[in-house]
Design a protein around this motif. Structure first.
Motif, PDB file in Angstrom:
ATOM      1  N   TRP A  91       0.707 146.631  65.398  1.00 46.00           N
ATOM      2  CA  TRP A  91      -0.719 146.913  65.187  1.00 46.00           C
ATOM      3  C   TRP A  91      -1.520 145.627  65.026  1.00 46.00           C
ATOM      4  O   TRP A  91      -2.605 145.480  65.608  1.00 46.00           O
ATOM      5  N   LEU A  92      -1.002 144.680  64.244  1.00 41.09           N
ATOM      6  CA  LEU A  92      -1.716 143.431  63.990  1.00 41.09           C
ATOM      7  C   LEU A  92      -1.891 142.623  65.271  1.00 41.09           C
ATOM      8  O   LEU A  92      -2.975 142.089  65.540  1.00 41.09           O
ATOM      9  N   CYS A  93      -0.845 142.517  66.063  1.00 43.34           N
ATOM     10  CA  CYS A  93      -0.938 141.745  67.303  1.00 43.34           C
ATOM     11  C   CYS A  93      -1.957 142.361  68.257  1.00 43.34           C
ATOM     12  O   CYS A  93      -2.765 141.645  68.870  1.00 43.34           O
ATOM     13  N   PHE A  94      -1.945 143.682  68.393  1.00 48.04           N
ATOM     14  CA  PHE A  94      -2.892 144.338  69.284  1.00 48.04           C
ATOM     15  C   PHE A  94      -4.326 144.191  68.794  1.00 48.04           C
ATOM     16  O   PHE A  94      -5.264 144.256  69.593  1.00 48.04           O
ATOM     17  N   SER A 147       7.699 139.183  69.349  1.00 48.86           N
ATOM     18  CA  SER A 147       7.607 137.785  69.774  1.00 48.86           C
ATOM     19  C   SER A 147       6.585 137.633  70.904  1.00 48.86           C
ATOM     20  O   SER A 147       5.710 136.755  70.857  1.00 48.86           O
ATOM     21  N   PHE A 148       6.696 138.500  71.909  1.00 49.52           N
ATOM     22  CA  PHE A 148       5.769 138.419  73.038  1.00 49.52           C
ATOM     23  C   PHE A 148       4.343 138.767  72.612  1.00 49.52           C
ATOM     24  O   PHE A 148       3.385 138.080  72.988  1.00 49.52           O
ATOM     25  N   LEU A 149       4.198 139.831  71.822  1.00 48.39           N
ATOM     26  CA  LEU A 149       2.868 140.259  71.402  1.00 48.39           C
ATOM     27  C   LEU A 149       2.181 139.199  70.549  1.00 48.39           C
ATOM     28  O   LEU A 149       0.988 138.905  70.734  1.00 48.39           O
ATOM     29  N   LEU A 154      -1.754 134.872  69.780  1.00 52.33           N
ATOM     30  CA  LEU A 154      -2.074 133.479  69.455  1.00 52.33           C
ATOM     31  C   LEU A 154      -2.857 132.820  70.584  1.00 52.33           C
ATOM     32  O   LEU A 154      -3.801 132.044  70.326  1.00 52.33           O
ATOM     33  N   LEU A 155      -2.483 133.106  71.821  1.00 53.14           N
ATOM     34  CA  LEU A 155      -3.233 132.565  72.959  1.00 53.14           C
ATOM     35  C   LEU A 155      -4.663 133.086  72.969  1.00 53.14           C
ATOM     36  O   LEU A 155      -5.610 132.349  73.267  1.00 53.14           O
ATOM     37  N   ARG A 156      -4.805 134.366  72.626  1.00 54.13           N
ATOM     38  CA  ARG A 156      -6.147 134.957  72.591  1.00 54.13           C
ATOM     39  C   ARG A 156      -6.993 134.311  71.488  1.00 54.13           C
ATOM     40  O   ARG A 156      -8.180 134.030  71.688  1.00 54.13           O
ATOM     41  N   PHE A 177       5.495 134.947  64.679  1.00 50.71           N
ATOM     42  CA  PHE A 177       6.118 134.557  65.953  1.00 50.71           C
ATOM     43  C   PHE A 177       7.405 133.771  65.722  1.00 50.71           C
ATOM     44  O   PHE A 177       8.436 134.043  66.353  1.00 50.71           O
ATOM     45  N   ILE A 178       7.363 132.791  64.833  1.00 53.91           N
ATOM     46  CA  ILE A 178       8.549 131.972  64.561  1.00 53.91           C
ATOM     47  C   ILE A 178       9.691 132.831  64.036  1.00 53.91           C
ATOM     48  O   ILE A 178      10.846 132.692  64.456  1.00 53.91           O
ATOM     49  N   TYR A 179       9.372 133.738  63.120  1.00 56.80           N
ATOM     50  CA  TYR A 179      10.401 134.605  62.550  1.00 56.80           C
ATOM     51  C   TYR A 179      11.013 135.516  63.614  1.00 56.80           C
ATOM     52  O   TYR A 179      12.244 135.595  63.745  1.00 56.80           O
ATOM     53  N   CYS A 180      10.173 136.178  64.401  1.00 55.17           N
ATOM     54  CA  CYS A 180      10.677 137.120  65.403  1.00 55.17           C
ATOM     55  C   CYS A 180      11.444 136.410  66.512  1.00 55.17           C
ATOM     56  O   CYS A 180      12.525 136.847  66.928  1.00 55.17           O
ATOM     57  N   PHE A 181      10.885 135.302  66.997  1.00 57.86           N
ATOM     58  CA  PHE A 181      11.526 134.563  68.088  1.00 57.86           C
ATOM     59  C   PHE A 181      12.871 133.989  67.651  1.00 57.86           C
ATOM     60  O   PHE A 181      13.827 133.953  68.430  1.00 57.86           O
ATOM     61  N   SER A 182      12.963 133.541  66.398  1.00 58.71           N
ATOM     62  CA  SER A 182      14.197 132.927  65.905  1.00 58.71           C
ATOM     63  C   SER A 182      15.251 133.965  65.516  1.00 58.71           C
ATOM     64  O   SER A 182      16.419 133.608  65.381  1.00 58.71           O
TER      65      SER A 182
END
Length: 224
Positions: A91-94, A147-149, A154-156, A177-182
């Motif tokens: 929800w937060l990313c969207f 991670s992708f979201l 962040l780009l947005r 992002f760091i937590y999910c990607f790692s």
């Protein structure tokens, strides 16, 4: 003259997990002072932090002071927390994304993940027939999706915000992002010997995530 040899004790996985369980209270402390400045996403963020802190504290109390049999009860709250964490991250990313049919895709993901976690709850808690492969798939799928979201979010933010380092949600989303990607590679192997051997990477990523949360909370003001 003989030289003195210094011996450094290695931090055990249990001690590292304890540090992580205690570290979450630091961003909570900072969040308390920002309650009056928060909107809906900030209040949901606080619920996420407090929920995680209570579940971790319950597990820590069981581990150090109570019977290990009580971990069955802890597992119930753990699954509920992971479910909430998943829905909140999506929800937060969207919230920061902007494209056609954004709401449709957000709701599809929320429903999809809810179905997966409800199935996990039934298998693991209701009928006591856990499937480790299924559990690993759910958590890995959630982490790689987040991670992708979060990366796109962040780009947005970078496109729409002039000084991103002053924007609180940039830091909070960076921590996510760091937590999910790692963590998603660790979760894919979580029920194997390799996964158990590298589990500390996930815990360290969690601690680093809290550090980013603290920075984000320090930069939060009424305008944000």
């Amino acid at each position: 003259m003989a030289t003195k040899t210094h011996r450094y004790r290695r931090v055990t996985p249990a001690q590292l997990q304890t540090i992580s369980s205690l570290a979450i209270w630091i961003p909570i402390l900072f969040a308390v002072f920002k309650l009056k400045t928060g909107d809906t996403k900030f209040r949901l963020f606080i619920i996420f932090l407090v929920f995680g802190a209570l579940v971790d504290s319950f597990g820590m109390i069981i581990y150090y002071f109570l019977s290990n049999e009580l971990f069955d009860y802890h597992e119930v709250f753990q699954i509920l927390y992971l479910w909430y964490e998943c829905l909140f991250f999506v929800w937060l990313c969207f919230f920061f994304l902007n494209f056609q049919q954004k709401i449709v895709w957000r709701n599809i993901l929320l429903i999809c993940f809810s179905g997966l976690f409800i199935t996990e709850f039934i298998l693991r808690i209701v009928i006591s027939s856990p499937n480790d492969t299924y559990s690993s798939f759910i958590y890995s799928f959630f982490l790689v999706t987040s991670s992708f979201l979060s990366a796109f979010a962040l780009l947005r933010i970078a496109e729409n915000t002039g000084e991103i380092l002053r924007y609180s949600w940039f830091w909070i989303l960076s921590g996510i992002f760091i937590y999910c990607f790692s963590s998603f590679f660790v979760d894919m192997l979580s029920y194997t010997a390799i996964g158990r051997g590298i589990w500390s990477i996930r815990v360290l990523a969690n601690i680093i995530q809290y550090g980013f949360f603290v920075v984000g909370l320090l930069k939060m003001n009424k305008a944000q």
